[in-house]
Design an enzyme around this catalytic site. Structure first.
Site, mmCIF file in Angstrom:
data_model
loop_
_atom_site.group_PDB
_atom_site.id
_atom_site.type_symbol
_atom_site.label_atom_id
_atom_site.label_comp_id
_atom_site.label_asym_id
_atom_site.label_seq_id
_atom_site.Cartn_x
_atom_site.Cartn_y
_atom_site.Cartn_z
ATOM 1 N N ARG A 9 0.826 -1.209 0.000
ATOM 2 C CA ARG A 9 0.000 0.000 0.000
ATOM 3 C C ARG A 9 0.863 1.264 0.000
ATOM 4 O O ARG A 9 0.427 2.304 -0.500
ATOM 5 C CB ARG A 9 -0.987 -0.004 1.163
ATOM 6 C CG ARG A 9 -2.096 1.032 1.001
ATOM 7 C CD ARG A 9 -3.172 0.894 2.057
ATOM 8 N NE ARG A 9 -4.239 -0.013 1.701
ATOM 9 C CZ ARG A 9 -5.391 0.357 1.149
ATOM 10 N NH1 ARG A 9 -5.617 1.634 0.857
ATOM 11 N NH2 ARG A 9 -6.317 -0.538 0.885
ATOM 12 N N GLU A 63 -9.444 6.140 7.564
ATOM 13 C CA GLU A 63 -8.014 6.384 7.386
ATOM 14 C C GLU A 63 -7.659 7.642 6.601
ATOM 15 O O GLU A 63 -6.685 8.331 6.953
ATOM 16 C CB GLU A 63 -7.383 5.168 6.695
ATOM 17 C CG GLU A 63 -7.390 3.923 7.544
ATOM 18 C CD GLU A 63 -6.961 2.691 6.761
ATOM 19 O OE1 GLU A 63 -5.903 2.131 7.077
ATOM 20 O OE2 GLU A 63 -7.689 2.302 5.824
#
Length: 777
Positions: free
Chosen positions: A327, A729
């Site tokens: 990621r 997030e």
């Protein structure tokens, strides 16, 4: 602190919803304030409960030369002492790779690795006894830092790369090439409730485990594996956590397992609650990293080629590092189109605690590398950083990522333009430059940075959820699903969805603890996907029951099913109605089932990791923040003066909860980038292992002027739950604007020179950068 009015999206006042899209309080908010919300340590202890403490040594890592537990076993109140020899099943608590020992066996791989566990009558007696062990380690030279690991070529996982176009050719052809590097610090989760678990033994080896975990199914599976049981013999339950932030996704498991081992060994309930110092020493952090980049640009700063290399400290085992580092790569473009790109990653082994998930799951590190590059380009060329950013945004025709996914929703330019206007960016930049021209010691900085964050688990099979809904004859509803509540408001959002489906007040929906006994094989509550997945699963269950009720109501009212509606706690057929509870009672008498499961799997997504191409994300969440700071060039001290945020949550399920997530995420990100410094000694021992040595943001660190607004969205273009978007997030990365503003302030000391500033930008780091700029003048 002044807070501006926070406009909700236009859709929040739409007449088509009664409960969702409303600014409703967190279901446990009042109990949080009163102190009556129950956490693991608040559960009434069953008769005979024992307490467990971990035993370890910080002296070194290496083979265990001596382990004498005689004094530990003889200490007051000690009932049992457990070592690896007492594990009946497999000595592994890893999420996937099989490389995390529950209790060290033969050697330790980092200072502080748990070697034994003390089971005693009280928490204090267990902790005191754990200190009495006589342990000798045949010390080996540790690998501690990213630099150490690079020097030894010690890769924990194989290197990985994305490639788009011919990067070398594009770099050579570019009118200008720039290069830079930034060291990115880690971060301690510092959840208010530490790691905790309570294990209660049952019949024939069955085990009930109350765990402060984001992933009950993983706790269930791992407890069963370590105890030598079937998954069906273990139940894991979690009503709420006092914060998780990723630190309880995989790393809550070890403590639940040790508690279960103690319960099995003694036949009595056993509770393990880590002391704060132990918690910080024994659990993983956000991955720290070194990011190096090269960019080929034209005279206006428009990118033609980008080459980024990120080397991250994974620690002593794999944990979730494969996904975290992937990621980092997925977000190394942030909101910018790289016409040709190479994104490379190294995942390094060190003799430190295994790093793990943390809010953003690698995305913040990748995004910070991109923003450091943007700032460096602007400073070197003497341009406004916002102008450099805007001309490199994804847009139609320039919309393919380095991993081959087309960015279908290119709203980042519009969102940034709106914030540029509402924050009065241009006028404020002129004022900042004027201030810096007159002020010798204090310098201001201003930055406006975007966020583009992909939503979905990149491990594709995790993109599924289940739910269980019961409707009782009095019209009340029992709701259970696989998502866990860690303060983020997931439970109330999913309850709103169910209340909306039945046309009843939210108060009629009873939220219940997440448990593997009701919804099996759940995914972790992570990747910002909790509402997306569990909201859809719960709605599916509710709609199944509602469909049965519609058929019954059509018979009762003698109308077509299409004429039946649910609203205001009543069931309607034209102008006729009856209370919802009257229909549910009739359903019971008519032998109509009022219970259903629901299931959801995310559509469209696919990812071929070997070929590094696919669609790993269903959609992107967007946002932008404009931050203004003042630094003191004599001391390095920092003040955040004002922050303006505009964030895209689609059509918000609950604007009050979403704004709270945006504010909290931003402040946590600001802490990561400016204050929270992890310090290890040369032996790999964590020195900053308590609030006295590790600084998280406090109320006094918040900007005096803090303005948060939700972007007025027409809704998520994907068919998510009520067209909302994830919010857990992405807001953390809005705080990169603070770091960029600090960079802007320091750069004012020597125009054209990029400050040598790494994160966290503590006063010491800022002062070092200031000194370097002044000495180079």
């Amino acid at each position: 602190m002044s807070v501006s009015p926070k406009p909700a999206p236009a859709a929040d006042t739409a007449p088509d919803t009664a409960v969702v899209r409303k600014a409703l309080a967190h279901d446990s908010g009042e109990r949080h304030v009163k102190g009556t919300a129950l956490y693991i340590d608040d559960i009434v202890e069953p008769l005979g409960t024992l307490h467990v403490a971990p035993g370890y040594t910080l002296t070194a890592c290496g083979p265990i030369a001596k382990l004498d537990l005689t004094r530990v076993r003889g200490a007051p109140g000690v009932v049992a002492v457990l070592t690896a020899d007492d594990i009946p099943g497999i000595n592994d608590c890893s999420p996937a790779m099989g490389d995390d020992r529950v209790l060290a066996d033969g050697a330790t791989v980092f200072p502080g690795q748990v070697i034994f566990a003390v089971v005693a009558e009280t928490h204090l007696l267990a902790r005191k006894a754990a200190r009495l062990a006589d342990i000798e380690i045949a010390a080996e030279a540790p690998v501690v830092t990213v630099d150490d690991a690079i020097g030894r070529s010690d890769d924990l996982l194989a290197p990985y790369a994305f490639n788009k176009g011919d990067v070398e050719e594009a770099l050579q052809a570019a009118p200008r090439r720039l290069a830079g590097e930034i060291r990115i610090g880690g971060q301690e989760h510092f959840y208010l409730e530490g790691q905790a678990a309570l294990a209660v033994p049952g019949e024939e080896g069955d085990m009930l485990v109350h765990s402060s975990t984001q992933h009950p199914s993983e706790v269930q599976h791992t407890v069963a594996k370590v105890l030598g049981l079937r998954d069906a013999q273990v139940v894991c339950e979690c009503r709420r956590m006092g914060g998780g932030f990723g630190g309880k996704e995989s790393q809550a498991t070890q403590w639940a397992v040790i508690a279960a081992l103690a319960a099995r060994a003694t036949g009595r309930p056993a509770k393990l609650r880590l002391d704060r110092d132990d918690d910080m020493v024994l659990t993983g952090k956000r991955h720290d990293a070194i990011a190096a980049w090269q960019a080929g640009i034209d005279a206006a700063g428009r990118l033609e080629a980008v080459d980024i290399s990120i080397a991250a400290r994974c620690g002593c085992s794999a944990d979730l590092s494969l996904g975290v580092n992937d990621r980092m790569m997925f977000h190394a473009d942030n909101a910018y189109c790289y016409p040709a790109a190479r994104i490379k990653s190294r995942r390094l082994r060190t003799n430190t605690v295994s790093n793990t998930a943390f809010r953003g799951f690698g995305g913040p590190q990748g995004m910070l590398a991109a923003e450091h590059m943007m700032d460096s380009i602007a400073i070197t060329l003497g341009l406004d950083p916002l102008d450099v950013r805007k001309q490199n945004f994804y847009e139609p025709g320039r919309d393919v990522t380095p991993y081959g996914m087309t960015v279908e929703e290119t709203i980042v330019g519009r969102l940034v333009d709106e914030l540029e206007t509402t924050s009065d960016y241009r006028a404020r930049r002129a004022r900042v430059q004027a201030f810096n021209g007159k002020s010798r010691l204090l310098k201001k900085g201003l930055a406006l940075t975007p966020v583009k964050f992909g939503i979905s688990f990149t491990l594709i099979h995790l993109n599924q959820a289940g739910a269980l809904v019961h409707v009782y004859t009095d019209g009340s509803v029992h709701l259970n699903h696989g998502g866990t509540e860690m303060g983020q408001g997931l439970y109330v959002k999913v309850a709103q969805v169910v209340a909306e489906a039945f046309g009843i007040d939210l108060e009629r929906v009873r939220i219940t603890a997440t448990t593997t006994a009701k919804v099996p094989n759940t995914s972790p509550t992570a990747a910002s996907s909790g509402s997306d997945l569990n909201g859809m699963a719960a709605r599916a269950a509710a709609e199944t029951i509602k469909g049965r009720l519609v058929e019954l109501a059509a018979e009762v009212f003698e109308v077509d099913a299409g004429e039946i509606g649910f609203r205001d706690n009543r069931v309607w057929a034209g102008n006729e109605s009856m209370p919802f509870e009257e229909l549910t009672h009739k359903a019971h008498l008519a032998r109509v089932s009022l219970s259903s499961t629901g299931f959801y799997r995310t559509p469209k997504i696919h990812w071929n990791r070997d070929e590094a191409t696919g669609r790993p994300f269903l959609y992107f969440a967007y946002g932008a923040a404009c931050s203004e700071v003042t630094i003191d060039t004599l001391t390095g001290e920092l003040r955040v003066d004002r922050v303006d945020i505009l964030h895209d949550v689609g059509r918000s399920l609950n604007p009050a909860i979403d704004i709270g997530q945006i504010e909290g995420g931003f402040v946590q990100g600001m802490g990561w980038l400016t204050a929270e410094e992890l310090v290890y000694d040369d032996g790999g021992r964590l020195l900053s292992h308590a609030p006295s040595t590790y600084k998280i943001p406090t109320a006094s660190d918040l900007p005096a002027d803090f303005r948060v607004a939700l972007y007025r969205s027409e809704g998520n273009p994907e068919k998510t739950i009520y067209r909302s978007k994830a919010v857990g997030e992405p807001p953390l990365m809005l705080a990169i604007s603070v770091f960029s503003a600090i960079t802007d302030a320091v750069a004012s000391l020597k125009p054209g020179s990029v400050p040598p500033l790494d994160t966290p930008a503590t006063p010491e780091a800022i002062l070092r950068a200031v000194t370097a700029m002044q000495e180079g003048s």
